[in-house]
Design a protein around this motif. Structure first.
Motif, PDB file in Angstrom:
ATOM      1  N   THR A 148      61.079  30.444  48.223  1.00 53.94           N
ATOM      2  CA  THR A 148      61.689  29.317  49.229  1.00 53.94           C
ATOM      3  C   THR A 148      63.032  29.510  49.348  1.00 53.94           C
ATOM      4  O   THR A 148      63.620  29.537  50.326  1.00 53.94           O
ATOM      5  CB  THR A 148      61.481  28.025  48.767  1.00 53.94           C
ATOM      6  N   ASP A 201      57.042  37.252  54.369  1.00 54.55           N
ATOM      7  CA  ASP A 201      57.023  36.443  53.123  1.00 54.55           C
ATOM      8  C   ASP A 201      55.906  36.958  52.609  1.00 54.55           C
ATOM      9  O   ASP A 201      54.588  36.838  52.961  1.00 54.55           O
ATOM     10  CB  ASP A 201      56.783  34.975  53.726  1.00 54.55           C
ATOM     11  N   LYS A 240      54.128  32.799  41.733  1.00 49.91           N
ATOM     12  CA  LYS A 240      52.807  33.245  42.325  1.00 49.91           C
ATOM     13  C   LYS A 240      51.995  34.383  41.534  1.00 49.91           C
ATOM     14  O   LYS A 240      51.112  34.420  41.377  1.00 49.91           O
ATOM     15  CB  LYS A 240      52.722  33.319  43.853  1.00 49.91           C
TER      16      LYS A 240
HETATM   17  N1  PMP Z   1      55.659  31.315  51.001  1.00 49.43           N
HETATM   18  C1  PMP Z   1      54.284  30.967  50.844  1.00 49.43           C
HETATM   19  C2  PMP Z   1      53.518  31.400  52.205  1.00 49.43           C
HETATM   20  C3  PMP Z   1      54.237  29.984  49.625  1.00 49.43           C
HETATM   21  O1  PMP Z   1      52.738  29.919  49.796  1.00 49.43           O
HETATM   22  C4  PMP Z   1      55.148  29.555  49.098  1.00 49.43           C
HETATM   23  C5  PMP Z   1      54.561  28.921  47.908  1.00 49.43           C
HETATM   24  N2  PMP Z   1      54.778  29.480  46.617  1.00 49.43           N
HETATM   25  C6  PMP Z   1      56.328  30.094  48.961  1.00 49.43           C
HETATM   26  C7  PMP Z   1      56.715  30.716  50.209  1.00 49.43           C
HETATM   27  C8  PMP Z   1      57.279  29.575  48.004  1.00 49.43           C
HETATM   28  O2  PMP Z   1      57.316  30.184  46.880  1.00 49.43           O
HETATM   29  P1  PMP Z   1      58.071  29.658  45.448  1.00 49.43           P
HETATM   30  O3  PMP Z   1      57.330  28.627  44.872  1.00 49.43           O
HETATM   31  O4  PMP Z   1      58.477  30.864  44.561  1.00 49.43           O
HETATM   32  O5  PMP Z   1      59.534  29.084  46.144  1.00 49.43           O
END
Ligand code: PMP
Ligand code: GLN
Length: 378
Positions: A94, A195, A229
């Protein structure tokens, strides 16, 4: 007070997880595992703390971790990223996405996103005075139409955000998609945020098409990734961004005053944990089994579905059960049937409702079996 984000409310992930807790429902809504991460990784974090890595990490991140990421990307996608100048460790994907957009997007510019779109993209784009231009993908397969993408490009278009494997649809880009993207991006001189948080969660023998595999695309792309993830610890909020030197230089100008640096002992631990590629290469099989286990209960139910191609999400079409709006249906499912899921209309252009809900199958088999049986009874 004039809000900078007048149209932004509370994220659906917070709403549904709260509702799940309130009604004691099984929470298949927000995307996180209900099992713990590898105890060996937790031990490595403890070791790093005991070894005294408790002060600020270097601004771009721990050197060993950046080196491991560079090696991993080269081994998988044959693209070289210099850990010194082209890789930055972030507080999850994010922050990586936010920082990339903040670093390069100017007021008045346009950014193309694919709807259903992960919910942080649009507010981030708008916060920096730009406009998000959604391209709506449609069920059952959610495949992109590149003619439509090219048709919305204007002189103001500056960037395309892609997300494969795609949350929430589970759609995966093939080689042809990347070639089309490459052609469009070169022709119109665009940047890309790719992403790739689900790069290792991809099924049925598919191969992840990272933009890193395509030198012309890699030259114009920020790739964002999430350790949360990949290693089942979304609460640790660790991720990274890679981009060519000049773009990463701009990225770091924002990063250094936004967070400066992120959790140091976890970075030390991940640098060691990444030495064994099985820790991420085994993920595809692990989650494919969970997908198949979950779906085995829904065959013959009134839900219709295309098996997810990647991510740990599965879409379910409930139109044979009810004509209710998906927001109404998910609320009722949570309150009356004990299963919390995510309505997908919230991610769509103009909140189009395809009567599809998203379930997260990153759960123990007992959780999946219990939830799937409740759903199959509908
Ligand atoms: N992009 C997508 C498509 C997600 O599903 C997510 C949720 N994990 C994120 C970004 C954000 O990841 P993080 O929890 O590492 O901030
Ligand atoms: N990525 C997770 C999902 O799609 C949610 C992360 C969050 O709650 N912001 O469910």
């Amino acid at each position: 007070m004039t809000s900078k984000l007048p149209n932004t409310g509370t994220t659906i992930f917070t709403i549904m997880s709260k509702m799940a807790a309130k009604y004691g429902a099984i929470n298949l809504s927000q995307g996180f595992p209900d099992f713990d991460c590898d105890p060996a990784l937790i031990a490595l974090v403890t070791d790093a703390m005991e070894a005294g890595h408790n002060q600020y990490a270097p601004m771009p991140g721990d050197w060993d971790l950046r080196s491991m990421i560079s090696n991993k990307i080269y081994a998988l996608y044959e693209q070289n990223y210099d850990p010194e100048t082209e890789i930055t460790i972030t507080a999850g994907a994010t922050q990586a996405i936010f920082t990339a957009v903040a670093a390069v997007i100017h007021p008045g510019e346009e950014v193309i996103v694919f709807a259903p779109a992960y919910d942080c993209y649009e507010p981030t784009i708008e916060l920096f005075g730009a406009k998000s231009i959604p391209i709506q993908l449609e069920p059952p397969l959610y495949s992109p139409d590149w003619v439509e993408v090219e048709a919305v490009i204007t002189p103001k278009t500056r960037m395309i955000i892609i997300n494969s494997p795609h949350n929430p649809s589970g759609m995966v880009f093939g080689q042809d998609d990347l070639k089309q993207l490459e052609r469009i991006v070169l022709k119109h001189d665009l940047l890309v945020v790719s992403d790739e948080v689900y790069e290792h969660i991809i099924f049925d023998g598919r191969v992840h098409q990272s933009v890193a595999r395509y030198p012309n695309l890699a030259a114009r792309s920020f790739i964002t990734a999430s350790f949360g993830k990949t290693f089942h610890n979304t609460g640790w909020k660790l991720g990274y961004c890679v981009a060519p030197g000049p773009w990463m230089n701009e990225f770091r100008k924002v990063h250094q005053y936004n967070v400066f640096s992120v959790n140091h002992p976890i970075q030390r631990a991940l640098a060691i944990y990444l030495q064994d590629p099985e820790h991420y290469l085994g993920l595809a099989k692990f989650f494919e089994q969970k997908r198949d286990f979950f779906l085995s209960f829904l065959k013959g139910s009134r839900f219709q579905f295309e098996p997810s191609q990647g991510t740990y999400f599965q879409l379910l079409d409930y139109s044979a059960i009810t004509n209710e709006a998906d927001t109404v249906f998910t609320e009722r499912l949570t309150k009356e049937n004990g299963v919390a899921t995510i309505p997908t209309s919230v991610f769509n252009k103009d909140h189009r409702d395809f009567k599809q809900i998203r379930v997260c199958f990153a759960k123990k088999e007992e959780t999946l079996a219990k939830a799937a049986k409740l759903l199959a009874n509908l």
